[in-house]
Design a protein around this motif. Structure first.
Motif, PDB file in Angstrom:
ATOM      1  N   VAL A  47       6.152  12.735  21.129  1.00 11.22           N
ATOM      2  CA  VAL A  47       7.094  11.718  20.671  1.00 11.22           C
ATOM      3  C   VAL A  47       6.584  10.318  20.984  1.00 11.22           C
ATOM      4  O   VAL A  47       6.721   9.394  20.174  1.00 11.22           O
ATOM      5  N   ARG A  48       5.997  10.153  22.156  1.00 11.78           N
ATOM      6  CA  ARG A  48       5.493   8.824  22.548  1.00 11.78           C
ATOM      7  C   ARG A  48       4.441   8.329  21.562  1.00 11.78           C
ATOM      8  O   ARG A  48       4.466   7.165  21.128  1.00 11.78           O
ATOM      9  N   ALA A  49       3.514   9.213  21.176  1.00 15.53           N
ATOM     10  CA  ALA A  49       2.462   8.827  20.229  1.00 15.53           C
ATOM     11  C   ALA A  49       3.064   8.497  18.863  1.00 15.53           C
ATOM     12  O   ALA A  49       2.640   7.542  18.192  1.00 15.53           O
ATOM     13  N   ARG A  50       4.075   9.267  18.437  1.00 18.62           N
ATOM     14  CA  ARG A  50       4.696   9.015  17.147  1.00 18.62           C
ATOM     15  C   ARG A  50       5.505   7.717  17.175  1.00 18.62           C
ATOM     16  O   ARG A  50       5.589   6.994  16.177  1.00 18.62           O
ATOM     17  N   LYS A  51       6.098   7.395  18.297  1.00 19.27           N
ATOM     18  CA  LYS A  51       6.806   6.113  18.418  1.00 19.27           C
ATOM     19  C   LYS A  51       5.836   4.936  18.293  1.00 19.27           C
ATOM     20  O   LYS A  51       6.174   3.906  17.700  1.00 19.27           O
ATOM     21  N   GLN A  52       4.656   5.106  18.851  1.00 21.47           N
ATOM     22  CA  GLN A  52       3.640   4.055  18.722  1.00 21.47           C
ATOM     23  C   GLN A  52       3.242   3.866  17.258  1.00 21.47           C
ATOM     24  O   GLN A  52       3.054   2.736  16.785  1.00 21.47           O
ATOM     25  N   GLN A  53       3.112   4.976  16.533  1.00 19.53           N
ATOM     26  CA  GLN A  53       2.781   4.886  15.112  1.00 19.53           C
ATOM     27  C   GLN A  53       3.925   4.244  14.325  1.00 19.53           C
ATOM     28  O   GLN A  53       3.684   3.492  13.369  1.00 19.53           O
ATOM     29  N   LEU A  54       5.158   4.538  14.715  1.00 20.70           N
ATOM     30  CA  LEU A  54       6.290   3.888  14.048  1.00 20.70           C
ATOM     31  C   LEU A  54       6.270   2.386  14.305  1.00 20.70           C
ATOM     32  O   LEU A  54       6.543   1.586  13.395  1.00 20.70           O
ATOM     33  N   SER A  55       5.926   1.980  15.512  1.00 23.02           N
ATOM     34  CA  SER A  55       5.825   0.552  15.828  1.00 23.02           C
ATOM     35  C   SER A  55       4.764  -0.122  14.964  1.00 23.02           C
ATOM     36  O   SER A  55       4.953  -1.254  14.493  1.00 23.02           O
TER      37      SER A  55
ATOM     38  N   ALA B 125      14.357   7.489  11.714  1.00 19.90           N
ATOM     39  CA  ALA B 125      13.088   7.090  11.108  1.00 19.90           C
ATOM     40  C   ALA B 125      11.946   7.970  11.613  1.00 19.90           C
ATOM     41  O   ALA B 125      11.065   8.376  10.842  1.00 19.90           O
ATOM     42  N   LEU B 126      11.950   8.276  12.897  1.00 24.73           N
ATOM     43  CA  LEU B 126      10.921   9.154  13.454  1.00 24.73           C
ATOM     44  C   LEU B 126      10.971  10.536  12.802  1.00 24.73           C
ATOM     45  O   LEU B 126       9.934  11.137  12.511  1.00 24.73           O
ATOM     46  N   GLU B 127      12.173  11.030  12.575  1.00 23.69           N
ATOM     47  CA  GLU B 127      12.310  12.345  11.960  1.00 23.69           C
ATOM     48  C   GLU B 127      11.949  12.318  10.482  1.00 23.69           C
ATOM     49  O   GLU B 127      11.454  13.310   9.935  1.00 23.69           O
ATOM     50  N   ALA B 128      12.191  11.181   9.833  1.00 20.50           N
ATOM     51  CA  ALA B 128      12.029  11.101   8.378  1.00 20.50           C
ATOM     52  C   ALA B 128      10.579  10.955   7.946  1.00 20.50           C
ATOM     53  O   ALA B 128      10.201  11.394   6.855  1.00 20.50           O
TER      54      ALA B 128
ATOM     55  N   ARG C 106       0.869  -1.184   0.000  1.00 16.33           N
ATOM     56  CA  ARG C 106       0.000   0.000   0.000  1.00 16.33           C
ATOM     57  C   ARG C 106       0.901   1.228   0.000  1.00 16.33           C
ATOM     58  O   ARG C 106       1.429   1.639   1.029  1.00 16.33           O
ATOM     59  N   SER C 107       1.074   1.801  -1.196  1.00 17.82           N
ATOM     60  CA  SER C 107       2.110   2.807  -1.398  1.00 17.82           C
ATOM     61  C   SER C 107       1.901   4.073  -0.586  1.00 17.82           C
ATOM     62  O   SER C 107       2.858   4.815  -0.328  1.00 17.82           O
ATOM     63  N   GLY C 108       0.676   4.352  -0.164  1.00 19.81           N
ATOM     64  CA  GLY C 108       0.417   5.570   0.590  1.00 19.81           C
ATOM     65  C   GLY C 108       0.617   5.427   2.081  1.00 19.81           C
ATOM     66  O   GLY C 108       0.491   6.408   2.825  1.00 19.81           O
ATOM     67  N   ARG C 109       0.968   4.227   2.541  1.00 23.11           N
ATOM     68  CA  ARG C 109       1.109   3.984   3.973  1.00 23.11           C
ATOM     69  C   ARG C 109       2.502   4.363   4.470  1.00 23.11           C
ATOM     70  O   ARG C 109       3.491   4.334   3.727  1.00 23.11           O
ATOM     71  N   ALA C 110       2.570   4.671   5.755  1.00 23.73           N
ATOM     72  CA  ALA C 110       3.858   4.996   6.365  1.00 23.73           C
ATOM     73  C   ALA C 110       4.817   3.811   6.277  1.00 23.73           C
ATOM     74  O   ALA C 110       6.037   3.990   6.151  1.00 23.73           O
ATOM     75  N   SER C 111       4.291   2.583   6.321  1.00 23.47           N
ATOM     76  CA  SER C 111       5.146   1.393   6.236  1.00 23.47           C
ATOM     77  C   SER C 111       5.877   1.342   4.903  1.00 23.47           C
ATOM     78  O   SER C 111       7.048   0.922   4.841  1.00 23.47           O
ATOM     79  N   ALA C 112       5.211   1.758   3.826  1.00 23.48           N
ATOM     80  CA  ALA C 112       5.859   1.771   2.510  1.00 23.48           C
ATOM     81  C   ALA C 112       6.981   2.796   2.473  1.00 23.48           C
ATOM     82  O   ALA C 112       8.073   2.536   1.945  1.00 23.48           O
TER      83      ALA C 112
END
Length: 533
Positions: A455-463, A444-447, A420-426
C-alpha cells in the motif's frame, strides 16, 4: 550541421599543424556558417590555441570580429577592431549598437562599397536597427533590404528583429508574418527558436488567434526545456499567463506569471512578470492587491533615474478605486515607450472624460483596433466606457470537458490540453470527473492500476499521479488534497464525463485497464444485455 562539423574538425587539424593563416581563414568561414549559439561558443574556445604572433597576421582582425559577433563578445570585438581601425564597418556598426550609440551605428551601417556579402548583410541589419531605434522614416524598407541580403540563421535573426519592431509599433499582423518566416531559419538554435516561438505566440494572442497562440507557446516551452532555450522560459510563461487571463482562467494565469517571475533573470523580465500578475488581480477586482504588486516590483527592480514603466497601469487602478485626481497626476508621469503604453493612456483619458461628463468621451478610442485582445480585456474592466463603442466583453466561463470515448482527451475553454491518455494521472482525472470532482484517496487507490508491492508503494505512485495531473491542468491548486480526500478545483466548471455509446463501450478510457474502467465496462455491458431481454 554536417558542414559546420566538418569545418570545425578541419580547423582543429590546421591548429594542430600550426598553420595559423589557414586556420584563421577557416575560423572566419566556420563563424560565418554558425547555426547556433553553442556552435559559436565552441569556435570561441579555439582562439586560445592561437599564439600571440598570429595576431599580427592580416587575417586575424576579420576572423576574430566574426567570432566576437557570433558570441556577442564585445571586449573581444574591441581588441580586433583596434587592430583594423575603420576597416571593418559592419562590425563597427555592431559595436556601436552594443553601446546603444544608434547615430554612430547608422553612420557605419551606411558605409558604401562593402564587398563581402555577409558583412554587407550585417551592416544592413544594424542600419535598419538604428533607424528603428531613432524613430526615423524608412526603417521597414531598411529591414526588408537586410532580410534580402541575409541567408540562413542570419535571415532568421533579422526577420525576428523586424517582427519585434513591427509589434512595438502596433503592427501585430505584420509581426506575426515575420516571426513565422523566421522560425524555419532558426531550427538549429534553441536560444533564438524559443524566443521567436514565444513572441509569435504572444503576437497571435494579441490578435485574438488563441489556438495558434497556444500552439506557438507550447512549441516554445518544448524548445526551452534544455540548452540555450531555457533562458527564455520567462517569456514563454508570460505568454501562457496572458493566454490564460484572456480565457478567464485566472488561477492558471496567476501560476503562469508567478512561474515567469521565478524564471526571470533580469529586472526587465521581473517587472514584466509582475505586471502580468497585477493584471490578474485587476481582473479579479482586487485593485489594492494589483497596486501592491506593482509597487513591490518597482521597489525591487526600478532604478529611480529610469522612466517609470507602470504609470499608466497605476492610473487605471486609481480610476477603479475612484481616485480621479490620482489618475490625472499619474498620466502626467507616463512616458510612452511603445504601442501598449499608448492605448493604456488613451483608455484612462477616455474613462476620466466619461466620469467627468464629457460630451464625447470615446472619440480618442475610435481609431484603435478594438478587435485585439487588449480591448476585450479593458472592456471587462471598464464596461461602461467600452459599451459606448459597442464593445461588450464578459469574462468567459472557465469550462473543461474530458472525453472517455476512446483514448482520454481533454479540452479547456474550447482548446485542447496535452494529456497522456495512457498515464495513471489521466485515468485519475476521468475517475474524479465521473464522480463529480471529488473522491476519497482510498477509493482512488482501489480504482487505479498502480505499480507497487504494498500500500505504501501504491500511495507513492498515487502522489506522483496527483503531481502530474496538476501539471497537466496548469496550476498547483487544480487538484486539492486534504487528509483522505482528492478534489478538483471549483474554479473550473467540469462538463460531465463524455462516455462512449453502448455499441462502443469497450473503447471507454481506451488504453487504460484500471479496476474502475473495467467495472464501468462490465456494468454497462450488463445493462445492455438486460435491455435486450
Amino acid at each position: 550541421m554536417a558542414g559546420h562539423t566538418d569545418l570545425y574538425d578541419h580547423l582543429q587539424s590546421l591548429l594542430a599543424a600550426e598553420l595559423w593563416k589557414e586556420a584563421l581563414l577557416h575560423l572566419r568561414l566556420a563563424a560565418q556558417q554558425v547555426g547556433s549559439r553553442s556552435e559559436a561558443r565552441a569556435l570561441g574556445t579555439l582562439l586560445d590555441r592561437f599564439p600571440a604572433e598570429a595576431e599580427l597576421l592580416e587575417e586575424w582582425p576579420n576572423a576574430v570580429c566574426w567570432v566576437a559577433y557570433r558570441t556577442a563578445n564585445f571586449s573581444l570585438l574591441e581588441r580586433a577592431l583596434f587592430m583594423a581601425p575603420a576597416r571593418l564597418p559592419a562590425f563597427e556598426a555592431f559595436r556601436a549598437s552594443g553601446q546603444e550609440g544608434w547615430s554612430e551605428a547608422l553612420r557605419w551601417g551606411e558605409t558604401p562599397g562593402i564587398q563581402d556579402q555577409k558583412e554587407a548583410a550585417i551592416a544592413a541589419r544594424f542600419r535598419a536597427c538604428a533607424l528603428a531605434e531613432l524613430h526615423r522614416e524608412g526603417w521597414q524598407d531598411a529591414y526588408r533590404r537586410a532580410v534580402h541580403l541575409a541567408s540562413g540563421r542570419d535571415r532568421g535573426l533579422v526577420l525576428s528583429e523586424l517582427a519585434h519592431y513591427l509589434s512595438s509599433s502596433g503592427q501585430e499582423a505584420a509581426a506575426r508574418d515575420a516571426y513565422a518566416q523566421a522560425i524555419p531559419e532558426l531550427r538549429r538554435d534553441a536560444w533564438c527558436l524559443t524566443l521567436t516561438y514565444a513572441n509569435l505566440g504572444i503576437t497571435c494572442l494579441r490578435l485574438g488567434a488563441l489556438q495558434e497562440a497556444e500552439r506557438a507557446l507550447r512549441a516554445a516551452a518544448l524548445s526551452g526545456q534544455q540548452g540555450d532555450g531555457i533562458v527564455h522560459l520567462t517569456t514563454v510563461w508570460r505568454g501562457l499567463g496572458g493566454l490564460a487571463l484572456h480565457r478567464g482562467q485566472l488561477a492558471r494565469a496567476h501560476h503562469a506569471f508567478g512561474y515567469a517571475l521565478r524564471k526571470a533573470a533580469s529586472a526587465a523580465e521581473r517587472l514584466a512578470a509582475r505586471r502580468g500578475s497585477a493584471r490578474v488581480y485587476r481582473m479579479q477586482g482586487l485593485f489594492d492587491e494589483a497596486m501592491a504588486e506593482l509597487y513591490d516590483a518597482l521597489r525591487q527592480d526600478h532604478a529611480p533615474d529610469q522612466p517609470h514603466p507602470f504609470s499608466a497601469d497605476l492610473a487605471a487602478l486609481d480610476l477603479l478605486v475612484g481616485d480621479l485626481t490620482g489618475a490625472r497626476r499619474r498620466l502626467k508621469q507616463v512616458q510612452v515607450m511603445g504601442a501598449d503604453d499608448g492605448w493604456r493612456v488613451r483608455v484612462v483619458q477616455a474613462e476620466l472624460a466619461r466620469r467627468t461628463g464629457a460630451a464625447h468621451p470615446v472619440s480618442e478610442l475610435r481609431d484603435l483596433n478594438l478587435e485585439q485582445t487588449w480591448a476585450q480585456e479593458e472592456a471587462r474592466v471598464f464596461p461602461e466606457l467600452f459599451a459606448l463603442l459597442g464593445l461588450k466583453s464578459e469574462r468567459p466561463q472557465w469550462t473543461a470537458q474530458l472525453s472517455a470515448d476512446g483514448p482520454l482527451s481533454l479540452t479547456m475553454s474550447g482548446g485542447p490540453v496535452p494529456l497522456r491518455s495512457g498515464r495513471a494521472s489521466a485515468s485519475l482525472l476521468a475517475f474524479l470527473v465521473y464522480h463529480r470532482g471529488e473522491v476519497s484517496a482510498e477509493r482512488a487507490l482501489e480504482a487505479l492500476s498502480l505499480p507497487g508491492k504494498d500500500v505504501r508503494a501504491r500511495k507513492q505512485q498515487l502522489s506522483k499521479a496527483v503531481a502530474e495531473l496538476r501539471e497537466v491542468l496548469g496550476w498547483p491548486g487544480a487538484l486539492r488534497t486534504t487528509p483522505g480526500l482528492l478534489a478538483l478545483s471549483k474554479d473550473v466548471t467540469w462538463v460531465p464525463l463524455q462516455v462512449p455509446p453502448p455499441e462502443r463501450r469497450d473503447l471507454f478510457c481506451e488504453g487504460r485497464l484500471d479496476p474502475w474502467t473495467e467495472e464501468w465496462k462490465s456494468e454497462h455491458d450488463s445493462r445492455r444485455l438486460s435491455a435486450a431481454f
